[in-house]
Design an enzyme around this catalytic site. Structure first.
Site: not given
Length: 163
Positions: A89, A131-132, A135
């Site tokens: 990351c 993953h995004e 976030h």
């Protein structure tokens, strides 16, 4: 071109849940341009808005030479049993750990014109989407690690020069 600085572990904005954006807003268009510029730095697959200090629901990606973005995304579908994949990351620099990710992911959102955007894929694309989206929910991938690996990861973070 406006390449923005990436916020790192410990910055409070990374724990904020992203707020929806107005696709027709000039501020949103500027955010999208910054995200697109920032994700094109070599070695990057995705950048979420909170990684550049803006807790808004947007991310840009560059996967398999496909550059794009999505606003107000939501996960529509994941398929398959999670598998451990090596992951890193930008907000946790220089470190990487085996992270459980579904082999397929589909995300639905909109573009700057309010038209529906569907992003889906396997492999790196599926990994990047999950993953995004993490976030945008205010989570770093470290929180997705299995318990023993998370302990190892946190010890490594505490030893990192940037921490």
């Amino acid at each position: 071109m406006s390449i923005r600085e990436i916020r790192v572990f410990g910055d409070p904005v990374l724990r904020e849940r992203a707020e929806p954006v107005d696709p027709s807003s000039p501020a949103t268009a500027a955010l999208v341009q910054d995200l697109l510029d920032t994700v094109q730095v070599p070695g990057r697959a995705g950048v979420a808005a909170n990684q550049i200090g803006v807790a808004k629901a947007a991310f840009a990606f560059l996967v398999d030479e496909r550059l794009g973005y999505v606003l107000n995304p939501r996960i529509d579908e994941v398929r398959g049993e999670p598998q451990l994949v090596d992951e890193g990351c930008l907000s946790v620099p220089e470190l990487g750990f085996p992270t459980p990710r579904h082999p397929f992911c589909r995300v639905i959102g909109v573009d700057l014109d309010g038209r529906q955007v569907v992003l889906e894929g396997e492999g790196l694309m599926a990994q990047m989407l999950q993953h995004e989206m993490g976030h945008l929910d205010g989570r770093l991938y470290l929180q997705s690690l299995e318990k023993d690996m998370r302990s190892v990861a946190m010890a490594e973070v505490r030893k990192a020069s940037w921490y």
